[in-house]
Design a protein around this motif. Structure first.
Motif, mmCIF file in Angstrom:
data_model
loop_
_atom_site.group_PDB
_atom_site.id
_atom_site.type_symbol
_atom_site.label_atom_id
_atom_site.label_comp_id
_atom_site.label_asym_id
_atom_site.label_seq_id
_atom_site.Cartn_x
_atom_site.Cartn_y
_atom_site.Cartn_z
ATOM 1 N N SER A 459 -25.093 -82.490 36.850
ATOM 2 C CA SER A 459 -23.769 -82.886 36.299
ATOM 3 C C SER A 459 -24.129 -83.026 34.767
ATOM 4 N N GLY A 464 -21.268 -82.938 32.231
ATOM 5 C CA GLY A 464 -20.415 -83.942 33.114
ATOM 6 C C GLY A 464 -20.945 -85.174 33.641
ATOM 7 N N THR A 477 -17.782 -81.472 36.229
ATOM 8 C CA THR A 477 -17.629 -81.196 34.678
ATOM 9 C C THR A 477 -16.396 -80.181 34.665
#
Length: 500
Positions: A459, A464, A477
């Motif tokens: 991520s 994200g 994300t």
């Protein structure tokens, strides 16, 4: 209680109990019982002093917001004008004269203002009951009474709009209350008394009135109760009220001293201030309350009664809203029309059965859609397993299947894990510009790899955030391009996420 006992006292300050009442609606009756069980007493004098101070503050706000607006705007006081004699209990029409005009010495067509009459049949808004409307005529003028309010000084202000002519102080006028509107209000007010008693019968004697609104359209009643009123209890309350309406009980009003009234069993609001004499309104032998409002002559005049809503308005305070008479009839007709519309749309005379069947069918279709989307019905999982990376003897399965929400993606991960046996899984899905990432590690490998760390690193690379438990984790994300970059490097990311 603990602080009073710790200090060696026997008296709970009334201000503390009032704060409980004012903030949470906690009844003083309950507080008194709890204090007695603990061997303590409540300083009820200070409680009522706090209540009186609150009432005065409330009246001051009301005065400033309503009647005092007219006084301040025109620099005129109403105290010197004198109060109106209210004759609206006995009649809806009266000949009288204008004692004062607050807005100006005279009023003309199209203007609005407030006037005070010598005698008036118009009920001024007070005690939760809305003010009367109607018309006032003179030899050369016609006025619409838009509202009537009772001020903190007990003056009745008639808010009027001129339709024609002019009037001046001292002029004789003929007053007429809108009969249909008044009767609708009376139906709702008398029904409120029946409702109050029915609530006590069904829910218990702890029920106390905490406020009410009575107008031509509906009634609203707030009361002390600490749980939601159940549907079967609502039906019982409606049944009791409608039974007393069908019984056509005589509604009688007696005027007596407040102490005498309470001795007869009349219900009084403990936070209300009463004069030396009070009006006691009785509906047969069923209910008896101190009340200054207007009422039906018999309960049969109320017509149908229906509760349309019940809910919480504060801690320990519930609210019931109900309709009577024509408004209740219109409500029933509206509901019937809705049912007829549903029957027409579903092409059935049994809409509830048809809807139940449709819901069951929909649930079945949702399960089938979920099964199809998670790939258990096709070769998606088999393809992913065949294309798995070899991470030092550990299988790393990656799969991107767009259109799945996070929950569906977790279900897909479970399906993959069941067929994989041992290994690491990284799944992604893009829906509406938002990417979901799910990672899973079979239990035999959680001492070597942590799903939370794997998803966190993927991520992060994708712009994200993510994380989770050793065996299952989730992230996401909005940067789809970075997600593609992260997926291209997933082998290295997972390899570098190994527990050292």
């Amino acid at each position: 209680i603990s602080s009073v006992k710790k200090g060696g006292g026997k008296m709970i300050p009334g201000e503390k109990i009032f704060k409980l009442y004012d903030t949470y609606g906690f009844p003083i009756d309950f507080a008194r019982d709890i204090a007695m069980d603990a061997g303590l007493r409540i300083d009820e004098d200070s409680f009522h002093a706090a209540m009186e101070a609150q009432r005065n503050r409330s009246k001051a706000v009301t005065m400033k917001g309503e009647a005092a607006v007219a006084i301040e705007a025109f620099g005129k006081g109403i105290i010197g004008i004198g109060k109106s004699e209210f004759v609206g209990y006995e009649t809806l029409q009266v000949h009288t004269f204008i004692k004062g005009i607050l807005s100006a010495e005279t009023l003309q067509k199209g203007e609005e203002g407030d006037i005070i009459l010598d005698k008036t049949p118009f009920y001024g808004e007070s005690g939760g009951q809305s003010g009367d409307t109607g018309i006032i005529k003179s030899a050369g003028a016609l006025l619409n009474v838009l509202d009537t309010k009772k001020t903190a000084s007990d003056h009745l202000l008639h808010h009027i709009k001129f339709e024609k002519g002019t009037i001046k102080t001292g002029e004789e006028v003929a007053c007429s209350v809108d009969e249909e509107t008044r009767k609708s209000t009376m139906r709702n007010h008398t029904a409120t008394h029946l409702l109050h008693k029915a609530l006590k019968m069904v829910l218990g004697d702890h029920v106390k009135q905490s406020g009410s609104v009575v107008d031509p359209e509906r009634l609203r009643f707030d009361f002390t109760h600490f749980t939601a009123v159940q549907p079967d209890e609502v039906r019982k309350i409606e049944d009791i009220v409608n039974e007393k309406i069908l019984g056509d009980l005589l509604v009688r009003t007696d005027i007596m001293g407040v102490d005498e009234a309470v001795k007869t069993g009349a219900v009084a609001l403990f936070d209300e201030k009463y004069g030396e004499t009070v009006r006691v309104v009785s509906a047969g032998d069923f209910s008896k309350e101190l009340c200054g409002g207007t009422h039906c002559k018999a309960t049969g005049e109320i017509g149908p009664f229906v509760i349309v809503s019940e809910g919480s308005v504060a801690s320990g305070i519930r609210r019931v809203e109900a309709l009577t008479g024509k408004n209740a009839l219109d409500y029933f007709r509206q509901k019937k029309a809705e049912i007829e519309g549903i029957k027409g749309s579903l092409k059935t005379e049994n809409p509830s059965g048809k809807i139940e069947k449709m819901i069951n069918e929909m649930k079945g279709m949702e399960k089938e859609i979920q099964r199809l989307k998670t790939g258990s019905a096709k070769d998606t999982i088999s393809d992913a397993l065949n294309e798995a990376f070899d991470l030092g003897g550990i299988k790393l399965v990656t799969l991107r299947q767009d259109g799945l929400n996070p929950n569906e993606l977790r279900l897909l991960a479970d399906n993959v894990r069941d067929r994989l046996g041992s290994g690491i899984i990284v799944l992604t899905s893009v829906t509406d510009g938002q990417a979901a990432i799910v990672g899973a590690v079979t239990k035999d490998l959680i001492d070597k790899y942590h799903a939370g760390d794997i998803v966190k690193n993927i991520s992060k690379t994708a712009g994200g955030k993510g994380g989770g438990k050793p065996d299952m984790a989730q992230g996401g994300t909005r940067d789809i391009e970075k997600l593609n970059t992260a997926l291209a490097s997933v082998y290295d990311i997972v390899k570098n996420s190994a527990i050292s």
